[in-house]
Design a protein around this motif. Structure first.
Motif, PDB file in Angstrom:
ATOM      1  N   ALA A 196      -6.342  43.287  28.429  1.00 18.63           N
ATOM      2  CA  ALA A 196      -6.325  43.750  29.812  1.00 18.63           C
ATOM      3  C   ALA A 196      -6.326  42.600  30.815  1.00 18.63           C
ATOM      4  O   ALA A 196      -5.792  42.727  31.921  1.00 18.63           O
ATOM      5  CB  ALA A 196      -7.525  44.659  30.057  1.00 18.63           C
ATOM      6  N   LYS A 197      -6.907  41.464  30.436  1.00 18.89           N
ATOM      7  CA  LYS A 197      -7.001  40.375  31.408  1.00 18.89           C
ATOM      8  C   LYS A 197      -5.618  39.935  31.865  1.00 18.89           C
ATOM      9  O   LYS A 197      -5.371  39.762  33.063  1.00 18.89           O
ATOM     10  CB  LYS A 197      -7.748  39.199  30.798  1.00 18.89           C
ATOM     11  CG  LYS A 197      -8.061  38.097  31.789  1.00 18.89           C
ATOM     12  CD  LYS A 197      -8.693  36.920  31.069  1.00 18.89           C
ATOM     13  CE  LYS A 197      -9.562  36.106  31.993  1.00 18.89           C
ATOM     14  NZ  LYS A 197     -10.297  35.076  31.275  1.00 18.89           N
ATOM     15  N   SER A 244     -10.932  45.403  23.456  1.00 16.05           N
ATOM     16  CA  SER A 244     -11.873  44.296  23.267  1.00 16.05           C
ATOM     17  C   SER A 244     -13.309  44.733  23.058  1.00 16.05           C
ATOM     18  O   SER A 244     -13.950  44.344  22.094  1.00 16.05           O
ATOM     19  CB  SER A 244     -11.833  43.360  24.473  1.00 16.05           C
ATOM     20  OG  SER A 244     -10.689  42.548  24.408  1.00 16.05           O
ATOM     21  N   LYS A 245     -13.831  45.500  23.994  1.00 15.95           N
ATOM     22  CA  LYS A 245     -15.268  45.723  23.999  1.00 15.95           C
ATOM     23  C   LYS A 245     -15.655  46.880  23.090  1.00 15.95           C
ATOM     24  O   LYS A 245     -16.610  46.792  22.339  1.00 15.95           O
ATOM     25  CB  LYS A 245     -15.771  45.961  25.430  1.00 15.95           C
ATOM     26  CG  LYS A 245     -15.325  44.892  26.424  1.00 15.95           C
ATOM     27  CD  LYS A 245     -15.799  43.500  26.044  1.00 15.95           C
ATOM     28  CE  LYS A 245     -15.106  42.433  26.850  1.00 15.95           C
ATOM     29  NZ  LYS A 245     -15.828  41.983  28.005  1.00 15.95           N
ATOM     30  N   TYR A 249     -13.995  49.508  29.981  1.00 18.92           N
ATOM     31  CA  TYR A 249     -15.261  49.912  29.356  1.00 18.92           C
ATOM     32  C   TYR A 249     -15.377  51.422  29.169  1.00 18.92           C
ATOM     33  O   TYR A 249     -16.475  51.941  28.997  1.00 18.92           O
ATOM     34  CB  TYR A 249     -16.436  49.388  30.203  1.00 18.92           C
ATOM     35  CG  TYR A 249     -16.489  47.878  30.203  1.00 18.92           C
ATOM     36  CD1 TYR A 249     -17.106  47.178  29.174  1.00 18.92           C
ATOM     37  CD2 TYR A 249     -15.864  47.133  31.208  1.00 18.92           C
ATOM     38  CE1 TYR A 249     -17.110  45.788  29.145  1.00 18.92           C
ATOM     39  CE2 TYR A 249     -15.853  45.745  31.187  1.00 18.92           C
ATOM     40  CZ  TYR A 249     -16.490  45.087  30.147  1.00 18.92           C
ATOM     41  OH  TYR A 249     -16.488  43.709  30.115  1.00 18.92           O
ATOM     42  N   ARG A 283      -7.177  40.501  20.225  1.00 19.59           N
ATOM     43  CA  ARG A 283      -6.378  40.658  21.445  1.00 19.59           C
ATOM     44  C   ARG A 283      -5.414  41.848  21.431  1.00 19.59           C
ATOM     45  O   ARG A 283      -4.330  41.789  20.863  1.00 19.59           O
ATOM     46  CB  ARG A 283      -5.562  39.390  21.780  1.00 19.59           C
ATOM     47  CG  ARG A 283      -6.298  38.083  21.772  1.00 19.59           C
ATOM     48  CD  ARG A 283      -7.453  38.034  22.737  1.00 19.59           C
ATOM     49  NE  ARG A 283      -7.061  38.389  24.081  1.00 19.59           N
ATOM     50  CZ  ARG A 283      -7.838  39.120  24.902  1.00 19.59           C
ATOM     51  NH1 ARG A 283      -9.014  39.551  24.532  1.00 19.59           N
ATOM     52  NH2 ARG A 283      -7.410  39.398  26.108  1.00 19.59           N
ATOM     53  N   ASN A 324     -17.967  46.244  35.571  1.00 14.69           N
ATOM     54  CA  ASN A 324     -18.506  44.940  35.222  1.00 14.69           C
ATOM     55  C   ASN A 324     -18.629  44.198  36.545  1.00 14.69           C
ATOM     56  O   ASN A 324     -17.615  44.023  37.219  1.00 14.69           O
ATOM     57  CB  ASN A 324     -17.542  44.185  34.300  1.00 14.69           C
ATOM     58  CG  ASN A 324     -18.020  42.779  33.996  1.00 14.69           C
ATOM     59  OD1 ASN A 324     -19.150  42.435  34.274  1.00 14.69           O
ATOM     60  ND2 ASN A 324     -17.139  41.964  33.433  1.00 14.69           N
ATOM     61  N   ASP A 383      -9.206  49.705  36.367  1.00  9.60           N
ATOM     62  CA  ASP A 383      -9.567  48.944  35.171  1.00  9.60           C
ATOM     63  C   ASP A 383     -10.606  49.746  34.392  1.00  9.60           C
ATOM     64  O   ASP A 383     -11.764  49.858  34.802  1.00  9.60           O
ATOM     65  CB  ASP A 383     -10.133  47.582  35.596  1.00  9.60           C
ATOM     66  CG  ASP A 383     -10.471  46.684  34.415  1.00  9.60           C
ATOM     67  OD1 ASP A 383     -10.495  47.171  33.271  1.00  9.60           O
ATOM     68  OD2 ASP A 383     -10.723  45.486  34.656  1.00  9.60           O
ATOM     69  N   SER A 386      -8.461  48.290  27.246  1.00 12.75           N
ATOM     70  CA  SER A 386      -8.620  47.159  26.331  1.00 12.75           C
ATOM     71  C   SER A 386      -9.261  47.628  25.034  1.00 12.75           C
ATOM     72  O   SER A 386     -10.081  48.540  25.046  1.00 12.75           O
ATOM     73  CB  SER A 386      -9.537  46.148  27.017  1.00 12.75           C
ATOM     74  OG  SER A 386      -9.947  45.165  26.107  1.00 12.75           O
TER      75      SER A 386
HETATM   76  N1  PLP Z   1     -11.605  44.068  32.578  1.00 16.47           N
HETATM   77  C1  PLP Z   1     -12.920  43.869  32.701  1.00 16.47           C
HETATM   78  C2  PLP Z   1     -13.663  44.599  33.746  1.00 16.47           C
HETATM   79  C3  PLP Z   1     -13.579  42.954  31.867  1.00 16.47           C
HETATM   80  O1  PLP Z   1     -14.894  42.752  32.011  1.00 16.47           O
HETATM   81  C4  PLP Z   1     -12.844  42.263  30.892  1.00 16.47           C
HETATM   82  C5  PLP Z   1     -13.473  41.268  30.012  1.00 16.47           C
HETATM   83  O2  PLP Z   1     -14.577  40.835  30.155  1.00 16.47           O
HETATM   84  C6  PLP Z   1     -11.474  42.517  30.803  1.00 16.47           C
HETATM   85  C7  PLP Z   1     -10.884  43.411  31.662  1.00 16.47           C
HETATM   86  C8  PLP Z   1     -10.630  41.742  29.840  1.00 16.47           C
HETATM   87  O3  PLP Z   1     -10.339  42.453  28.708  1.00 16.47           O
HETATM   88  P1  PLP Z   1      -9.424  41.832  27.559  1.00 16.47           P
HETATM   89  O4  PLP Z   1     -10.334  41.207  26.562  1.00 16.47           O
HETATM   90  O5  PLP Z   1      -8.688  43.029  27.026  1.00 16.47           O
HETATM   91  O6  PLP Z   1      -8.494  40.849  28.156  1.00 16.47           O
END
Ligand code: PLP
Length: 417
Positions: A106-107, A250-251, A220, A259, A189, A217, A248
């Motif tokens: 997502a970043k 990721s979490k 989470y 990734r 976040n 976004d 994402s």
């Molecule tokens: N969006 C938020 C709010 C995040 O806190 C983070 C990572 O800390 C991301 C996106 C990034 O996610 P990704 O690991 O998929 O790039």
């Protein structure tokens, strides 16, 4: 010498994290035997779920065969994953597989998406928030000036900040000045707070009335436990005309190193050309622009990673990730209850792995940071790193592992805060 992009020079240095590292290093050097507990990180600590590992192995083995080998894949993602995402995350919400663009997280998507818009578009961000929204727009020249005297806490004059503090229960007010682009991050976040359907519906209505685009976004969403809290902005009627969503693996699924993520770009979200350069209808679908951008600058998330992401949506994958998420949320709950018992004001930790603590009056972020570090051996994150309205707050996370979190909580309870 070539002239560099001046806008990059407007970015504040990564003062916060380098200062944290410096203080932690000094402390560790002075107390080499003390065990430090790091609850400041936003990275996960549990290993990948077994079904994800099995999918990775299968996909790797395929690469050793002539039939299974994959070279360049589609820049937008393989149909198997786009279809799985549409069916499992957006069932009944009208999102089609070809509106889902798979990526390496997502970043990148969030940082890159602003490229589709003119430099003079006005941008609103909630404050405090994930720093990528502000910084990527500053890099693109939308930040305006930053007062030089306050590199950590200052506001960029070109951005519209929507403060979220205990005073407004962390619910941002609609902007007074119309922005073109609005970034919303829920679950949030760093505050760990969420918006109800009614609250999110106000944003969608505002965006429709004022012709804004919302970047939602939802990195989470897997941590939401409270019934009826929207996991996707498309649960709100009319959002498909005004919102792009980012997600994402990721979490929730532990892909911070592997990734994978995706952007949802409905074909019904439009921008407009600059005056005098209109197409037939005077509006331009973001879907086509994002497709053009991705096919030019991105060559696709690896096949084996997309197979791993697909496994997250399987019944076993869902069961396994739920267990890990529950553990992170138990940790966050422990931290939250501990601060509540200590009589401190606290947000988050219910629908997000982040706990957002109000620092006791009379202490600033760094005094509180030092207090936790020196008297309890706990590392957290001063809130000011997430925007000016983060001053006076502190972020701790549930990602630190169960034993560490339990020990941290015991240490905190022994402190008289
Ligand atoms: N969006 C938020 C709010 C995040 O806190 C983070 C990572 O800390 C991301 C996106 C990034 O996610 P990704 O690991 O998929 O790039």
């Amino acid at each position: 010498m070539a002239i560099v992009n001046t806008h990059y020079l407007n970015l504040p240095g990564n003062y916060l994290f380098s200062e944290i590292a410096k203080r932690v290093q000094t402390h560790a050097a002075a107390h080499p035997d003390a065990k430090l507990i790091r609850l400041g990180i936003g990275d996960v600590t549990s290993p990948l779920p077994p079904s994800v590992i099995a999918a990775l192995h299968r996909a790797v083995d395929e690469q050793a065969t002539a039939e299974g080998f994959r070279g360049y894949g589609p820049e937008q993602g393989y149909p198997f994953l786009r279809e799985t995402v549409a069916a499992s995350c957006y069932h009944g919400l009208g999102i089609q597989p070809d509106e889902i663009f798979i990526s390496d997280g997502a970043k990148c998507d969030i940082g890159n998406f602003q490229e589709l818009f003119a430099t003079d578009c006005r941008v609103a961000i909630t404050d405090p928030v994930y720093p990528v929204y502000a910084d990527s727009n500053v890099m693109a020249g939308r930040g305006g000036a930053m007062p030089p005297e306050s590199p950590e806490n200052g506001r960029f004059s070109g951005l519209i900040y929507l403060p979220c503090t205990a005073e407004n229960a962390f619910v941002p007010s609609l902007p007074e000045k119309r922005p073109d682009l609005i970034y919303l991050c829920y679950p949030n976040n760093p505050t760990g707070t969420v918006l109800t359907k009614e609250e999110l519906a106000q944003w969608v209505a505002y965006a429709r009335e004022h012709e804004c685009i919302i970047f939602f976004d939802a990195a989470y969403e897997a941590f939401i436990h409270t019934p009826d809290i929207p996991r996707s902005i498309y649960e709100i009627d009319g959002a498909r005309d005004v919102a792009v969503e980012f997600r994402s693996y990721s979490k929730g699924a532990g892909f911070t190193g592997l990734r994978c993520g995706f952007a949802v770009v409905p074909k019904t979200v439009y921008g407009r050309p600059a005056a005098g350069k209109g197409g037939k209808s005077g509006s331009i679908a973001l879907h086509g622009l994002w497709n053009r951008r991705q096919t030019t600058k991105y060559n696709g998330c690896p096949y084996i990673v997309q197979r791993a992401a697909e496994a997250v949506h399987s019944p076993e994958g869902q069961r396994e990730t739920r267990v890990v998420i529950a553990e992170y949320m138990d940790n966050a709950g422990l931290i939250r209850r501990c601060f509540e018992d200590l009589g401190m004001s606290v947000a988050g930790g219910i629908d997000a792995p982040y706990v957002w603590v109000r620092i006791p009056r009379g202490m600033d972020s760094w005094t509180f940071f030092d207090l936790l570090l020196q008297r309890a051996g706990i590392v957290g994150t001063p809130g000011s790193g997430f925007g000016p309205s983060g001053r006076g707050y502190f972020r701790l996370t549930g990602f630190g592992g169960r034993e560490n979190t339990r020990e941290a909580v015991e240490r905190l309870r022994r402190l008289s805060l």
